[in-house]
Design a protein around this motif. Sequence first.
Motif, short mmCIF file in Angstrom:
data_model
loop_
_atom_site.label_atom_id
_atom_site.label_comp_id
_atom_site.label_asym_id
_atom_site.label_seq_id
_atom_site.Cartn_x
_atom_site.Cartn_y
_atom_site.Cartn_z
N UNK A 151 50.48 42.28 35.04
CA UNK A 151 50.62 40.84 34.81
C UNK A 151 49.44 40.06 35.40
N UNK A 152 48.78 39.26 34.57
CA UNK A 152 47.64 38.47 35.04
C UNK A 152 47.79 37.04 34.58
N UNK A 153 47.28 36.13 35.41
CA UNK A 153 47.30 34.72 35.01
C UNK A 153 46.00 34.07 35.44
N UNK A 154 45.29 33.52 34.47
CA UNK A 154 44.09 32.75 34.79
C UNK A 154 44.32 31.33 34.34
N UNK A 155 43.74 30.40 35.06
CA UNK A 155 43.71 29.01 34.56
C UNK A 155 42.27 28.55 34.65
N UNK A 156 41.93 27.60 33.78
CA UNK A 156 40.59 27.05 33.88
C UNK A 156 40.67 25.75 34.65
N UNK A 157 39.97 25.71 35.73
CA UNK A 157 39.98 24.51 36.57
C UNK A 157 38.63 23.85 36.53
N UNK A 158 38.47 22.84 37.33
CA UNK A 158 37.17 22.14 37.37
C UNK A 158 36.04 23.07 37.81
N UNK A 159 36.38 24.04 38.67
CA UNK A 159 35.33 24.93 39.16
C UNK A 159 35.24 26.23 38.35
N UNK A 160 35.57 26.13 37.06
CA UNK A 160 35.51 27.33 36.23
C UNK A 160 36.84 28.07 36.20
N UNK A 161 36.80 29.35 35.76
CA UNK A 161 38.05 30.07 35.61
C UNK A 161 38.59 30.51 36.96
N UNK A 162 39.89 30.29 37.12
CA UNK A 162 40.51 30.61 38.39
C UNK A 162 41.59 31.66 38.11
N UNK A 163 41.53 32.78 38.82
CA UNK A 163 42.54 33.81 38.61
C UNK A 163 43.62 33.68 39.67
N UNK A 164 44.86 33.48 39.22
CA UNK A 164 45.96 33.31 40.16
C UNK A 164 46.65 34.65 40.40
N UNK A 165 46.87 35.40 39.34
CA UNK A 165 47.49 36.72 39.47
C UNK A 165 46.53 37.77 38.90
#
Lengths: 247, 843
Positions: free
Chosen positions: A13-27
């Motif tokens: 299971x992986x989760x990325x979000x795109x934030x202001x500082x680029x792609x952020x990996x949460x899981x």
Amino acid sequence: MNTPEILCRADGLAKHVSGPGGRLTILHGLSLRVAAGEAVAIVGASGSGKSTLLGLLAGLDAPSGGEVELCGTRLSTLDEDGRAALRGGRVGFVFQNFQLLPTLTALENVSLPLELAAAGEQTAARGNGGVRPDTGMQGADATAVAREALERVGLSARAGHYPRQLSGGEQQRVAIARAFAPGPRILFADEPTGNLDLATGQRIIDLLFALRADAGAALVLVTHDEALAARCDRRLGMRDGHLEVLP
Amino acid sequence: MSAGKARMPAAAPWRLALRLLRRDWRSGELYLLAAALVLTVAAITAVGFFTDRIERTMQRQGGELIAADLAIDSSRPIPPSFADAAAARGLEVARTLTFRSVVLAGDDTQLVQVKAVDDAYPLRGEMRLKADIDAAEQPAPGPPGDGVAWVEPRLLYVLGADPGARIDLGEATFTADRLIAYEPDRGGNFFQIAPRVMIHMDALPATGLVTAASRVRHRLLVAGPRDAVADFAAWAEPRLPASAGLIDAREARPEFATAVDRASRFLHLAALTTLLVAGAAIALASRRLVDRQTDAVAVMRCLGAPRHLLTRIFAIRLLSFGLLASLAGCLLGWLGQRGLALLLADWVEGPLPAASIQPVFVGIGTGLVALAGFALPPLLQLADVPPLRVLRRDLGPPRVSVAFAGLGAAAALALMILWQAGDVELAWKLLLGVVAAVAALVTLGAVMVWLAGLAAARTRGIWRLGLAGLARRPAAAILQITGFGLGILALLLLAVVRVDLLRSWQETLPEGAPNRFLINIQPHERDALADWLADHDIDGAGIFPMIRGRLTGIGARDIEPDDYEDPRAERLAAREFNLSYATALQADNSIIAGRWWSGAGQTAPAPGQFSVEEGIAETLGIRLGDRLRFQVAGQTVSAPVTSLRQVQWDSFNVNFFVIGTPGLLAEQPATYITSFYLPASREALVPELLRAFPSVTLIDVGALLAQVRGIIEQGIHAVEYVFLFTLAAGLLVMYAGIQASLAVRRAEHGVLRTLGANRRQLLRGLLVEFTAAGLLAGLTASIFAQITGFVLARQLFDLPFAPNPWLWVFGVLGSGAAIGLAGTLGTYRALVRPPLAALRGAG
Ligand SMILES: Nc1ncnc2c1ncn2[C@@H]1O[C@H](COP(=O)(O)OP(=O)(O)O)[C@@H](O)[C@H]1O
Ligand SMILES: [Mg+2]
């Protein structure tokens, strides 16, 4: 001895979000199994990704990678409504901020999932893959069932009160009654004591574990409280999006 | 909700939806929206009920002016099929016939206008007779009997005869035993010169005067229930021969038509204003409802409710709610118009016509459209709230483009207004005004938020708190200012209409408005009559020359009666015009195109030219610069049109459709006309006047005047009454504005107080914020109220308008103070809770 049924399974299971500082990996591609009747604690610092994981396991959100299987159904094969129907009656929730509907009384809050299930059943023909709640609850029984659930959390005297008329501990007990009323197979709890003082939190946890034992439901409990985690069958640690088994 | 019904397919979503609706209601969540909706529907229904009834009453009263509800006027005999068709619809029918002839009494002859009537005449109003010039008026007991003629007093005078004299009309002889004091439908041709002789229709053949070749005007009068009359009109219109036309009271008297039009315009204005303002309240309340439902939807999705179920539940819930609220609104509206009818009871003789059912449908439709436009799109959109919101508070409902939601609402509003208006010009002008006002308020709100942000960074303490409060919640702040501004705009508009427009209207017909016309004044009597009036302290409104002329050409066109499709135009073209000449423009006339001939300081006589009243110019297709030709006493008089005039017909002053320069007409044979006011207490002067100037015809327009004045007075009452709804809507929208930010504020104040801000600081912060919002909203609203008042007065009501400085004082300062206080108190009361409770309530 046959292996116990796996109610919830996550693979890679992986989760990325795109934030202001680029792609952020949460899981970062984690895996996990929860068997029927089992209590699993997920512990970790604030911001480590616990709630994100919980949301993915319960099908509230879609993962960026990997697969979740809930109650024997792969979530990726369902659309939003299919996932909702899958949760209906089978999955219970307890939240840090209670999430009671302010316009409903305690009793009505508890009966809401039962009523939704009854109403959803009749519209179920509209393509959610034949998934239907196996609670077998009828709309007319909802109030009786809800009353009984309230009684079990010791709040039958407050059935007609609105959430704003209840203390935080009482609100959380109503939420617990709501979670257990449909007879769920698995319960997700996100920091259920986070908004409560120590003593109240203790009583809430006692209640949660007692009801769980009665119902034989599995529990996934997210907390940063080690003592609380210690009451579960297994403990997993969450750090920077990775899971590790804790002793 | 018995379990037995549960087997019905898809009944469960209905039951759940209704159950949730009941719970929402009980929790108070829906009160604001319900109030806005009920108010809108009540206003629309009340106005609908009332306008409907009042128009019918006006129509009935207007009927007196043509002695019927509707008449067919024709230069040829009217085929019997028309009378049959009217009778078949249950209408009363009467016939009259008028023609010119000559009477003989002894050796004297006199040109007269003969009118033959049947037993049923008049269908509306009454004939009044006198036995002698000094005798009291009596209503006529029936039609003229066998061998009897009723005559205008002037006829006996010119014949040198007394009442009871025998007069010869064609081959028959009549006894002139009664004098005509009042003939209801005389108004249709006020200024005819020949005196009236009225006989019975059955006596006509004996005179041998009417043959196929004679020029006779036939009239078929009909009266009865409005629907039947309308039905008959619709049936008759396409079947009328070219020689005939339909006439109703509006057409017969421009004074009456103007007053009725203004009255119904005012009523529609009041209803539309309420609709707009209450629409804004509905929009604000809907938004609040949607905000509040967002969490509930997330929880329900989390608990397993699929989207289509939620969509259904929301739709059912909202529509049932809309239906119930609309029904309540209809009931309130109906009660409201009952109250209104009671208020007007002393004006309307006999019972008002019963209210019709149609406004109920309009009311309910309006309620549903408003709700569907403002609340349904955002609510349905709520079904898409991500369930993850239960874990992550920052996830809002998926923001559908603001344009989409706004478009739905605007379309709904426009639909309602067009449906309601029945007056497209009024509707679009008002709509345009409000759209502009909303745009200005939103822009202003945004600028204010921006400035507040800048200012907050430079100020300290409590100012910073208040100003930063605005900047922190841009959406709520903008909505709030818009709500305040619209509310104030409604109140100010109300003031403008009440204080300025209605008064202007009332002043068009002041206490001493002329109630008598004197026509047929001979040139040699002119000065004597003026002296007589002056001696008796009667203010004549000036004595005007009147010259009869037949319009024979417009530009290169020759005019024949057949040239016009409009029967009114046809009759006018066939009829002789009453022309006049003047040097100065009458005070109650205004030039709307071209120039009047006597400018200031001009001494040389102006070259020949005409000035034409705008309405008749439009009917006849006369444009500025067209050369008009008239046949006057056998000569052709021709000149270009150099100006178009607007005439205040309901001023009851003497007015002319066509006026020429003195050089053009002064040499033509003229009689004179004047009008004056005679109070009821000096009624005794009438016989004296008639004896002193026996050849003059006195026309009593007192009855018409009273009717028009009644319409004005009652119209004003009705408008004021309907404005109560507007007032309520205005207050409601402001309340909704205050509510708009309450939830956010609660959380915010909880935080501020836990951080140590004390109540006084919070209170002052609120005061600064609300007063600033009130001042700005008030300024914008004042500007728009002023503009709207001006446009309404000048373009829609043809009334004079003077800017009112008080508007600005009250508008700006009043709203700053009122909103500052109300907002602060309203909000503060809700905030006076322990910080913990506030924090928890917000969670
Ligand atoms: N949709 C998102 N967009 C941006 N950041 C997110 C999003 N979802 C979660 N995060 C971030 O991921 C991290 C983990 O969040 P969360 O799962 O709520 O942590 P926990 O529940 O363990 O405190 C946090 O830093 C959070 O801000
Ligand atoms: Mg968390």
